[in-house]
Design a protein around this motif. Structure first.
Motif, mmCIF file in Angstrom:
data_model
loop_
_atom_site.group_PDB
_atom_site.id
_atom_site.type_symbol
_atom_site.label_atom_id
_atom_site.label_comp_id
_atom_site.label_asym_id
_atom_site.label_seq_id
_atom_site.Cartn_x
_atom_site.Cartn_y
_atom_site.Cartn_z
ATOM 1 N N VAL A 97 0.841 -1.200 0.000
ATOM 2 C CA VAL A 97 0.000 0.000 0.000
ATOM 3 C C VAL A 97 0.880 1.255 0.000
ATOM 4 O O VAL A 97 0.634 2.196 -0.774
ATOM 5 N N ASP A 98 1.895 1.262 0.835
ATOM 6 C CA ASP A 98 2.789 2.422 0.884
ATOM 7 C C ASP A 98 3.476 2.647 -0.453
ATOM 8 O O ASP A 98 3.562 3.773 -0.954
ATOM 9 N N ALA A 99 3.978 1.559 -1.034
ATOM 10 C CA ALA A 99 4.668 1.684 -2.314
ATOM 11 C C ALA A 99 3.721 2.211 -3.383
ATOM 12 O O ALA A 99 4.080 3.090 -4.169
ATOM 13 N N PHE A 100 2.504 1.692 -3.372
ATOM 14 C CA PHE A 100 1.498 2.121 -4.354
ATOM 15 C C PHE A 100 1.182 3.606 -4.177
ATOM 16 O O PHE A 100 1.168 4.371 -5.159
ATOM 17 N N ALA A 101 0.959 4.015 -2.938
ATOM 18 C CA ALA A 101 0.624 5.415 -2.675
ATOM 19 C C ALA A 101 1.751 6.335 -3.147
ATOM 20 O O ALA A 101 1.518 7.374 -3.766
ATOM 21 N N ASN A 102 2.993 5.929 -2.877
ATOM 22 C CA ASN A 102 4.131 6.734 -3.306
ATOM 23 C C ASN A 102 4.214 6.806 -4.825
ATOM 24 O O ASN A 102 4.580 7.841 -5.392
ATOM 25 N N GLU A 103 3.879 5.696 -5.447
ATOM 26 C CA GLU A 103 3.995 5.594 -6.897
ATOM 27 C C GLU A 103 3.060 6.573 -7.613
ATOM 28 O O GLU A 103 3.386 7.077 -8.680
ATOM 29 N N ILE A 104 1.896 6.812 -7.015
ATOM 30 C CA ILE A 104 0.886 7.614 -7.698
ATOM 31 C C ILE A 104 0.659 8.975 -7.055
ATOM 32 O O ILE A 104 -0.175 9.753 -7.513
ATOM 33 N N ALA A 105 1.444 9.261 -6.017
ATOM 34 C CA ALA A 105 1.198 10.474 -5.226
ATOM 35 C C ALA A 105 1.227 11.735 -6.083
ATOM 36 O O ALA A 105 0.499 12.691 -5.824
ATOM 37 N N TYR A 106 2.067 11.748 -7.094
ATOM 38 C CA TYR A 106 2.275 12.969 -7.858
ATOM 39 C C TYR A 106 1.376 13.056 -9.102
ATOM 40 O O TYR A 106 1.470 14.012 -9.859
ATOM 41 N N LEU A 107 0.540 12.057 -9.280
ATOM 42 C CA LEU A 107 -0.376 12.100 -10.416
ATOM 43 C C LEU A 107 -1.645 12.857 -10.035
ATOM 44 O O LEU A 107 -2.042 12.878 -8.880
ATOM 45 N N LEU B 83 4.263 18.261 -16.215
ATOM 46 C CA LEU B 83 5.183 17.660 -17.170
ATOM 47 C C LEU B 83 4.604 16.452 -17.888
ATOM 48 O O LEU B 83 4.992 16.146 -18.998
ATOM 49 N N LEU B 84 3.673 15.778 -17.214
ATOM 50 C CA LEU B 84 3.171 14.547 -17.812
ATOM 51 C C LEU B 84 1.870 14.766 -18.567
ATOM 52 O O LEU B 84 0.957 15.427 -18.068
ATOM 53 N N SER B 85 1.788 14.211 -19.751
ATOM 54 C CA SER B 85 0.542 14.283 -20.520
ATOM 55 C C SER B 85 -0.520 13.443 -19.818
ATOM 56 O O SER B 85 -0.216 12.576 -19.005
ATOM 57 N N GLU B 86 -1.767 13.708 -20.161
ATOM 58 C CA GLU B 86 -2.846 12.912 -19.571
ATOM 59 C C GLU B 86 -2.668 11.445 -19.909
ATOM 60 O O GLU B 86 -2.880 10.565 -19.090
ATOM 61 N N GLU B 87 -2.259 11.228 -21.138
ATOM 62 C CA GLU B 87 -2.052 9.849 -21.578
ATOM 63 C C GLU B 87 -0.994 9.161 -20.715
ATOM 64 O O GLU B 87 -1.160 8.029 -20.260
ATOM 65 N N GLU B 88 0.110 9.872 -20.480
ATOM 66 C CA GLU B 88 1.200 9.321 -19.676
ATOM 67 C C GLU B 88 0.728 9.056 -18.246
ATOM 68 O O GLU B 88 1.057 8.024 -17.644
ATOM 69 N N GLN B 89 -0.029 9.984 -17.692
ATOM 70 C CA GLN B 89 -0.535 9.796 -16.334
ATOM 71 C C GLN B 89 -1.453 8.588 -16.262
ATOM 72 O O GLN B 89 -1.361 7.775 -15.340
ATOM 73 N N GLU B 90 -2.329 8.479 -17.242
ATOM 74 C CA GLU B 90 -3.243 7.336 -17.309
ATOM 75 C C GLU B 90 -2.459 6.030 -17.313
ATOM 76 O O GLU B 90 -2.759 5.099 -16.580
ATOM 77 N N LYS B 91 -1.424 6.010 -18.131
ATOM 78 C CA LYS B 91 -0.603 4.814 -18.265
ATOM 79 C C LYS B 91 0.062 4.451 -16.936
ATOM 80 O O LYS B 91 0.102 3.291 -16.533
ATOM 81 N N ARG B 92 0.569 5.463 -16.254
ATOM 82 C CA ARG B 92 1.259 5.188 -14.985
ATOM 83 C C ARG B 92 0.296 4.696 -13.914
ATOM 84 O O ARG B 92 0.618 3.819 -13.126
ATOM 85 N N LEU B 93 -0.909 5.298 -13.887
ATOM 86 C CA LEU B 93 -1.881 4.857 -12.892
ATOM 87 C C LEU B 93 -2.269 3.403 -13.146
ATOM 88 O O LEU B 93 -2.265 2.582 -12.227
ATOM 89 N N THR B 94 -2.581 3.108 -14.387
ATOM 90 C CA THR B 94 -2.954 1.737 -14.721
ATOM 91 C C THR B 94 -1.854 0.760 -14.335
ATOM 92 O O THR B 94 -2.108 -0.284 -13.722
ATOM 93 N N GLY B 95 -0.624 1.124 -14.661
ATOM 94 C CA GLY B 95 0.505 0.259 -14.324
ATOM 95 C C GLY B 95 0.634 0.046 -12.826
ATOM 96 O O GLY B 95 0.834 -1.073 -12.352
ATOM 97 N N ALA B 96 0.498 1.127 -12.075
ATOM 98 C CA ALA B 96 0.652 1.043 -10.628
ATOM 99 C C ALA B 96 -0.456 0.210 -10.002
ATOM 100 O O ALA B 96 -0.218 -0.605 -9.102
ATOM 101 N N VAL B 97 -1.673 0.397 -10.496
ATOM 102 C CA VAL B 97 -2.808 -0.364 -9.951
ATOM 103 C C VAL B 97 -2.628 -1.851 -10.236
ATOM 104 O O VAL B 97 -2.814 -2.692 -9.356
ATOM 105 N N ASP B 98 -2.236 -2.176 -11.460
ATOM 106 C CA ASP B 98 -2.041 -3.581 -11.813
ATOM 107 C C ASP B 98 -0.947 -4.208 -10.939
ATOM 108 O O ASP B 98 -1.107 -5.313 -10.422
ATOM 109 N N ALA B 99 0.152 -3.486 -10.799
ATOM 110 C CA ALA B 99 1.261 -4.012 -10.002
ATOM 111 C C ALA B 99 0.821 -4.235 -8.562
ATOM 112 O O ALA B 99 1.127 -5.261 -7.949
ATOM 113 N N PHE B 100 0.074 -3.273 -8.042
ATOM 114 C CA PHE B 100 -0.395 -3.376 -6.660
ATOM 115 C C PHE B 100 -1.318 -4.574 -6.485
ATOM 116 O O PHE B 100 -1.160 -5.369 -5.552
ATOM 117 N N ALA B 101 -2.275 -4.725 -7.399
ATOM 118 C CA ALA B 101 -3.233 -5.823 -7.294
ATOM 119 C C ALA B 101 -2.510 -7.166 -7.324
ATOM 120 O O ALA B 101 -2.792 -8.067 -6.537
#
Lengths: 137, 137, 137, 137
Positions: A97-107, B83-101
DNA sequence: GTGGTCTAGACCACT
DNA sequence: GTGGTCTAGACCACA
């Protein structure tokens, strides 16, 4: 036929991608208990990677209790069981959870948006279904 | 004085912990635009880590546009900009959520328990203020 | 200097001998928490074996929670903790006892003789001392 | 009818399970001297395993002197005799005890608990009858 | 210099 | 043919 995608641009090492991919397949019930996995050499050929890399991924999953080897026969999906103590599970959840929160904190996403995404991902894993209380398929 | 915690048990490398920590401090307004950062050697001494590691973290943040160097004067918190485009942000969120799950798929926690943990972590980061920064709804 | 003997005539693979040897050293308190281990390449040279073999042993101990890696610094003996669930511990004890009994079933020793030997071995590990209740030195 | 259980989850290979199982049956007197053993194919069918595996187990026991082949008639339980020197037995016991202690060193069981388990396992094997077979007092 | 990952190729035990 | 082990040598991220 196992359906795993190896992405060279991925930050995760190859063997980790295999581990994650298979764990997901098992969690979603696509590989029920007792299923025989493709051979080390076979999967290595299919993914065009080195056999040792596949063997490493399989060894990882075996030590996690998801697979079991039958000598000379191959690897099979094993009966699901919880290897970890509650304390260790707690620790890993907190870490994740901590890693995830850090990963997305700036989005620039709202809490609600993020929570919906997480919930969707969890639902996809078939977890938490209250009607049967099991964790897998 | 910068307030960052370096945790040896953390899965993130030290330089990443510094990057995340500073990004957090800036996001929360503890380091407003124009603030001078401690010197590489100074922060390294404070955190009792290698100076190269601090330098790497500063370089990372500079390349991301959060810090800017003024010749001979040091590093300063730069004007905020996206600095990040919406597309890039979307991509990072999706990646982070998948990794977390995937990371927690094999633990025996209910969806509700996990969502509460995530929500608590997000709240702790001071995100989700509805007056700005949301992309949807 | 770590004191491990690699015996080529041993039925155990080399990496297992290292794992067992180090686990014993840690259990007996010869390597207290926080001790830095010899480097992968260093130990490989000392034992005149391949570095990958040492790395495999270290990886095994790390996944068991006995060691932890600090990036770029090396491997250290970690704070003792119980990774396994009670169920899993029970299973492993039963398995070990059964294997042991089978191993010696055909030897001409009395139960008493065998039990004395086992007790001596356990005492040597510093386990079960009732005055402090801890499992390790 | 030979009564042996093949356990796929066992760490021992199948042929070893057969060797151990038959040695146990012979030690307990269930297969007295001169008893004819089932054919390789018959036992393989009974246990639903590969015939080569049974053949390997029989060969192992024959080379150990527990079985003897009578040309064209099959395999029979041979006259009991001591094949291992005291020194060899001592060595094997020490090895087994050390391996066992190492195997369970990291589990959270008290010495007493472990000793009780070992004693129960030994008793179950029918060993420890004081009228014979002890090497010391 | 440190551990981690990957490749290539070999040998072994087991079925 | 199956997984498991070991060697040799290379490259990468981190401190």
């Amino acid at each position: 036929m196992i359906n795993i995608q190896i992405v060279t641009g991925d930050s995760r090492p190859i063997f980790k991608q295999i581990v994650d991919g298979l764990r997901m397949e098992i969690a979603q019930g696509n590989l029920p208990t007792g299923t025989k996995l493709p051979s080390v050499r076979g999967l290595a050929m299919q993914l065009t990677i080195n056999a040792n890399t596949v063997a490493k991924a399989y060894a990882e999953l075996t030590s996690q209790g998801l697979l079991e080897a039958r000598q000379g026969l191959g690897l099979f999906v094993s009966e699901p069981r919880q290897l970890l103590s509650e304390e260790e599970q707690e620790k890993r959840l907190t870490g994740a959870v901590d890693a995830f929160a850090n990963e997305i904190a700036y989005l620039e996403f709202s809490d609600q948006e993020i929570l919906e995404r997480v919930e969707a991902a969890l639902t996809k894993l078939g977890k938490g279904a209250p009607e049967n209380g099991t964790k897998r398929g």
